[in-house]
Enzyme design. Structure first.
Site, PDB file in Angstrom:
ATOM      1  CG  ASP A  75      -1.738   1.215   1.386  1.00  0.00           C
ATOM      2  OD1 ASP A  75      -2.421   1.573   0.415  1.00  0.00           O
ATOM      3  OD2 ASP A  75      -1.705   1.837   2.467  1.00  0.00           O
ATOM      4  CG  ASP A 128      -1.801   7.782   0.222  1.00  0.00           C
ATOM      5  OD1 ASP A 128      -0.732   8.397   0.067  1.00  0.00           O
ATOM      6  OD2 ASP A 128      -2.734   7.822  -0.601  1.00  0.00           O
TER       7      ASP A 128
END
Length: 261
Positions: A10, A12
């Site tokens: 991932d 953010d």
């Protein structure tokens, strides 16, 4: 058990604390730039992070605002304009050095490249935002060193739906037991687990108190060995590929039908 072939990251909150240090500030700057009389504080933005995707977050917020445009078409147009402006301002913040990487990320990525474990990105953020982050951080691998990149524009259903991870695995020609996801949030973890992926979680600031019952391992950061569950045998140093593979294999030995505990 299949050898570990890829880590799917991932962005953010996982690679950088970019929600707290970048996106929130950029949204408020966009409101100001476009003359919209709204400002999101830290607590409200933390609430809005339950909704994945910046444009979707804006629309969700508008639904409860008396001063938001009345028609769906007007709200869609305003959200599109705000999101475009926010992305431009976010890129400026990233280039100025306001969005530092989380400790331990680049070391683990470098280890993957050295040992032939493929790197992938599965994110709900826009490709322009990811490109800004990769371009601003010399310590991160170059875009071409990632074997697969799946951004918000590449899927029809964002996390917590597993579509992004399923798509990434298909592009890599891997099965779920050959990869591990690295996440920071309950929604991202749910998406990875729904795709069958074991998931290592380093909660970001907005999810420090969240529960991750279905994760392979949860800990304070990849730069630390202390504080992880399951515990690591040596408290000094950082989390390594061998640690991740050990968690994966130990969990599979305990429950051969599952890659997470």
């Amino acid at each position: 058990m299949a050898a570990l072939a890829a880590l799917l990251w991932d962005v953010d909150g996982t690679i950088a604390e970019s929600e707290r240090d970048g996106h929130l500030a950029a949204f408020n700057l966009a409101f100001e730039a476009l003359g919209v009389p709204w400002r999101w504080d830290d607590a409200h933005y933390g609430y809005l992070l339950r909704v994945t995707g910046g444009r979707e977050r804006l629309l969700h917020d508008m639904a409860s605002r008396a001063d938001a445009p009345r028609s769906a078409a007007e709200r869609d147009a305003l959200a599109a304009n705000l999101h475009w402006k926010k992305n431009t301002l976010y890129a400026d913040l990233v280039r100025s050095g306001c969005v530092p990487l989380r400790p331990g990320v680049t070391a683990l990525m470098a280890e993957c490249l050295q040992r032939g474990v493929r790197l992938g990105i599965v994110t709900t953020t826009s490709r322009v935002n990811l490109e800004a982050l990769l371009a601003s951080a010399d310590a991160l691998p170059r875009p071409e060193q990632f074997s697969v990149i799946v951004c918000g524009e590449d899927v029809t259903r964002k996390k917590p739906h597993p579509e992004g991870f399923v798509h990434a695995l298909a592009l890599l020609a891997l099965t779920a037991d050959q990869a591990v996801a690295i996440e920071d949030s309950p929604g991202g973890t749910a998406a990875a687990r729904a795709a069958g992926l074991a998931t290592v979680v380093t909660p970001s600031s907005y999810f420090a108190d969240a529960t991750f019952n279905d994760a392979l391992a949860v800990g304070p950061g990849l730069h630390l060995r202390a504080g992880w569950q399951p515990a690591l045998p040596d408290a000094s140093g950082r989390v390594t590929l061998d640690d991740i593979d050990h968690w994966r294999r130990t969990c599979a030995d305990k429950d051969p039908s599952s890659t997470a505990h």
